[in-house]
Design an enzyme around this catalytic site. Structure first.
Site, PDB file in Angstrom:
ATOM      1  CD  GLU B 153     -91.345 -14.834  22.484  1.00  9.22           C
ATOM      2  OE1 GLU B 153     -91.868 -14.804  21.343  1.00  9.22           O
ATOM      3  OE2 GLU B 153     -90.605 -15.765  22.861  1.00  9.22           O
ATOM      4  CB  SER B 239     -69.385  -5.235  23.865  1.00  9.66           C
ATOM      5  OG  SER B 239     -70.423  -4.452  23.385  1.00  9.66           O
ATOM      6  CG  HIS B 368     -73.798 -15.613  25.311  1.00 12.21           C
ATOM      7  ND1 HIS B 368     -73.163 -15.091  26.420  1.00 12.21           N
ATOM      8  CD2 HIS B 368     -73.520 -14.762  24.292  1.00 12.21           C
ATOM      9  CE1 HIS B 368     -72.530 -13.990  26.073  1.00 12.21           C
ATOM     10  NE2 HIS B 368     -72.724 -13.759  24.798  1.00 12.21           N
ATOM     11  CB  SER B 369     -76.894 -13.175  23.388  1.00 10.95           C
ATOM     12  OG  SER B 369     -76.373 -13.685  22.175  1.00 10.95           O
TER      13      SER B 369
END
Lengths: 394, 476
Positions: B153, B239, B368-369
């Site tokens: 959020e 990453s 996924h993100s």
């Protein structure tokens, strides 16, 4: 400048080793290391470093002339091995990974005998996967070991680029300093004798941008051993570039322990007329050209820059302030090579001292061909160097 | 199977058949026959390590071959040789071209303990979990879920730039972490913050990293969710996919050198198994006998790529054997199954000095993100089904409550207090200032070199000359 009187330096101010092994500071303090002072002060930040020993006017390779003992003769690959062995002896966290480094002794015999002495775990033969054994080195380094990763040929380390760039160079920074990666990545590179394009890579070009890496190139048995030791002791990841054609160079090196400074350039031949900056094999082409130049009445100052990242702008700058003319001789390709970056750094810092544009002799932007005549044509030859100096000094 | 014997003399054929039968009794099913290789999901590590599990040994196994050799010598006429040697060992040979099929007739079975209603499946063997541990796991799973909700959020509100949730994978995160020791080294991909949570990373520490503020251990250098803690043995997240796999082999190697009673564990998704690093790391780990666990979260999706487009093998578990690695498939949404599997795998890895591969089947409930909208490539009702009917937390809760260890009142209280704590952490993290410019240049090397000092001076100079073009907090 002849070598000054030697100093004994006491306990190394090396940062403690991470890991479960007790720090060897007590024994290290007992070892005194000979330091030959050059004109420049060692910029060591408190670490134990020896400044580059300074040669006499003759073009003999740099040695510590004030050395009391006789010294011993070694070939360059033996010097590398000596350095590696001394560090493995002193520090049990130093280990070696690579293809055929164990009982085979390495394809250039740098690791010969180490597996017998230190076992199969510390001298690890790896399957063929450069990205993986480099990654393995990163992981082991993050947990306190000091791996020395050997690329059988520097060109193969292109397969390890992901690990080297995205992880090795970066993780100390992105982890906020929590994890360090004291890796040494080494191997033979440069143009050999008809090894073909893929085995003639100059990886210093490709790696020089990576933040977090240090790069050095050795060129004599003396600096090979010294740089190997310094690279292993460094807390930062260091890429040590060796040259395929220099492994059998012979030189007498000191019996006492010594370490070279990673960030320092080496004064090979002091002079007045022009500063010639070079490294690795090209040093020998330059020195050959220097003979001719001296006969023609020129007095070139030859500096083996040794530290490819960062550049030793102190030594280089002092030279430029004296001669006002610069020639860079490298084996890299024209585009994006070490010469390109060095030129740029000199212009940024020493523009006002230049009386002539900086010249740079490099290999052409072509893959290295196999045929001997073609291959020779891609490498800077002494005749070109002589002509360049004549042009600059007009 | 004995077809190749047709045409040989019947006497020799009989002897050969007898020998083969004896071999089979010794070795198990014919290597060329299709069968599934199942691992008994037992917690015990019997003394007989080789006979521990029904790992099929191929005919190249030297003991089977020696036995073959011995019985071979019993033949009167010695011209019926059935064994040939090549680098790597002796091989039985056959006159039939029996291609090893591309897939088994039956998929490798999945280890499961809890049914969908939170009851123990009667035949299941599992590692017992007492009340304290059970509740700790449960409350961590709930915390992870609420953390994901609130941080997600926060990104939607523009307070942080990016977030990755672990929705649906709470059991994998917490139960695997619970089965490890504090000395085990964790090399995560990026969907395993629960492991860090379990080890004691606080909501405030998580929030600080997300906001990249002064208290972030990463000093604001990495994007959100790239947590790292040397203290908690959790490698800083990087990453690129699967780079941590070979690094895990290196970490395990260091444990082996130090002879520590610990293992390395590395997590990755189904997509990560396509990377070259996956292949090489598994091979390395097997050859180097690294004490480690490869934990694959097969959640069905690599951003928009479903597993049907990622590989053609029966998932990841089948690949272990190709590298000589013992493997197991487990229901990743089953807290007790994940706990047991990791517990056992860890024991094996350390005691035997070998890698273990665990494939945990699950579903990526979230996108996924925050940069992804998965409704674009998968049906919303599929997502909803997994979010509700297949939720690992409610399934586990049923078991915990069934034991009389938890009740609704405690649930409400837990959720409220966790929510409050995380909201406060976000608010606090938001207010903590970011690092000054000095930290832009530190930690690139162990000490700041002269060229970076130079670049820093130059930058400060420019900011001084054009202060209005730069944020005010940046001056230090």
């Amino acid at each position: 400048m002849a070598a000054a009187s030697s100093l004994h330096v006491a306990a190394p101010a090396a940062t403690p080793r991470v890991g479960s092994v007790a720090h060897k500071s007590a024994s290290s303090a007992a070892r005194s290391v000979r330091v030959a002072r050059s004109g420049a002060v060692a910029r060591s930040g408190g670490r134990l470093v020896a400044c580059a020993a300074v040669a006499t006017k003759a073009d003999a390779p740099a040695t510590d002339a004030a050395s009391k003992s006789e010294g011993h003769e070694v070939l360059l690959f033996e010097a590398l091995r000596e350095g590696l062995m001394e560090e493995m002896e002193a520090d049990p966290t130093v280990c070696v990974f690579g293809e055929d480094v164990g009982h085979y002794g390495g394809s250039y015999k740098v690791t010969k005998g180490l597996a017998d002495k230190y076992g199969d775990l510390r001298v690890l033969d790896t399957p063929i996967a450069e990205n993986s054994f480099t990654g393995m080195g990163v992981g082991a380094g993050m947990k306190g070991l000091r791996p020395v990763v050997e690329g059988m040929n520097m060109g193969f380390l292109l397969l390890a680029y992901n690990q080297i760039s995205n992880n090795c160079g970066m993780l100390h920074y992105t982890s906020g300093g929590q994890f360090k990666i004291p890796l040494v990545i080494r191997g033979p590179g440069g143009v050999g004798r008809q090894l073909g394009a893929e085995h003639s890579q100059r990886l210093e070009s490709y790696f020089q941008s990576i933040p977090g890496l240090q790069m050095v190139a050795c060129s004599t048995p003396y600096n090979a051993k010294g740089l190997m030791k310094a690279a292993i002791r460094s807390e930062n990841p260091v890429v040590l570039f060796e040259h395929v054609l220099l492994y059998n160079l012979k030189e007498k090196i000191p019996d006492e322990e010594y370490v070279c400074c990673l960030e320092e350039a080496e004064m090979v031949r002091p002079g007045e007329h022009v500063t010639i900056l070079t490294y690795s094999r090209m040093r020998y082409h330059v020195m050959q050209a220097a003979k001719t130049l001296v006969n023609k009445g020129y007095d070139p100052e030859v500096i083996d820059i040794r530290s490819l990242k960062p550049f030793d702008l102190h030594t280089i700058g002092n030279s430029i302030k004296k001669t006002h003319r610069v020639l860079i001789v490298e084996e890299c390709m024209r585009t994006g090579g070490i010469g390109a970056s060095l030129r740029s750094a000199i212009i940024d810092n020493f523009w006002d001292y230049l009386d002539a544009p900086i010249m740079c002799l490099s290999s052409q932007d072509v893959p290295t061909p196999y045929a001997a005549t073609l291959e020779d044509a891609t490498v800077v030859q002494p005749a070109q160097i002589v002509a360049a100096v004549e042009q600059i000094c007009q | 199977m004995a077809a190749w014997l047709a045409g040989s003399s019947s006497k020799l054929a009989h002897s050969a058949a007898r020998r083969l039968a004896g071999d089979l009794r010794r070795r198990g099913p014919d290597p060329w026959l299709l069968s599934s290789s199942t691992m008994p999901a037992r917690g015990q590590l019997a003394g007989d390590l080789r006979g521990f599990c029904s790992v099929r040994r191929f005919a190249g196994d030297s003991t089977a071959a020696t036995a073959a050799e011995e019985s071979e010598n019993e033949f009167a006429g010695g011209d019926l040789q059935q064994v040939v040697d090549f680098p790597g060992g002796k091989l039985s040979f056959v006159g039939e071209m029996n291609f090893v099929p591309e897939s088994q007739r039956e998929r490798i079975k999945c280890y499961r303990v809890l049914d969908d209603d939170g009851g123990i499946i009667y035949s299941s063997r599992f590692q017992e979990v007492g009340k304290e541990l059970a509740l700790k796991m449960y409350s961590n799973m709930v915390t992870l879920q609420i953390m994901d909700t609130i941080f997600y959020e926060a990104q939607r509100q523009g307070r942080i730039s990016f977030y990755i949730t672990s929705n649906g994978e709470e059991a994998i995160n917490i139960a695997s972490a619970a089965a490890l020791s504090a000395d085990d080294i964790v090399l995560p991909q990026y969907r395993e913050p629960g492991v860090l949570l379990w080890r004691g990373f606080t909501p405030q520490e998580f929030a600080n990293q997300l906001f990249g503020n002064k208290m972030d251990y990463g000093k604001g250098r990495q994007m959100p969710i790239h947590y790292g803690s040397n203290r908690l043995n959790y490698f800083t997240i990087s990453s690129p996919i699967a780079t941590q796999l070979p690094q895990a082999v290196g970490a395990a190697y260091s444990l082996k050198m130090d002879k520590k009673d610990a293992c390395a564990i590395t997590y990755f998704g189904d997509g990560g198994t396509s990377e070259g690093d996956f292949h090489a790391a598994l091979n390395f780990a097997a050859v180097k006998e690294a004490p480690m666990i490869f934990f694959c979260r097969n959640n069905g999706w690599a951003i928009s790529t479903p597993t049907t487009e990622q590989f053609r093998s029966d998932g990841i578990v089948t690949r272990g054997q190709a590298y000589g690695i013992r493997s197991i498939r487990v229901d990743g949404n089953d807290t007790l199954a994940v706990y047991s599997a990791v517990h056992t795998a860890r024991e094996m890895a350390i005691a035997e000095g070998r890698p273990i591969l665990i494939e945990a089947m699950t579903y990526r409930v979230g996108h996924h993100s925050t940069s992804d909208d998965s409704t674009k490539y998968r049906p919303a009702d599929e997502i909803e089904h997994w979010r509700t009917a297949r939720d690992p937390i409610s399934r586990y809760r049923k078991w915990v409550q069934g034991n009389g260890w938890w009740c609704d009142a405690e649930e409400t209280e837990l959720r409220n207090s966790v929510r409050q704590e995380i909201l406060q952490a976000v608010q606090a993290a938001e207010r903590i200032p970011k690092h000054g410019l000095a930290e832009l240049f530190t930690d690139v090397y162990d000490q700041v070199p002269s060229n970076l000092h130079e670049q820093q001076r130059s930058l400060l100079d420019i900011i001084k000359k054009h202060p209005s073009d730069y944020p005010t907090e940046v001056n230090s």
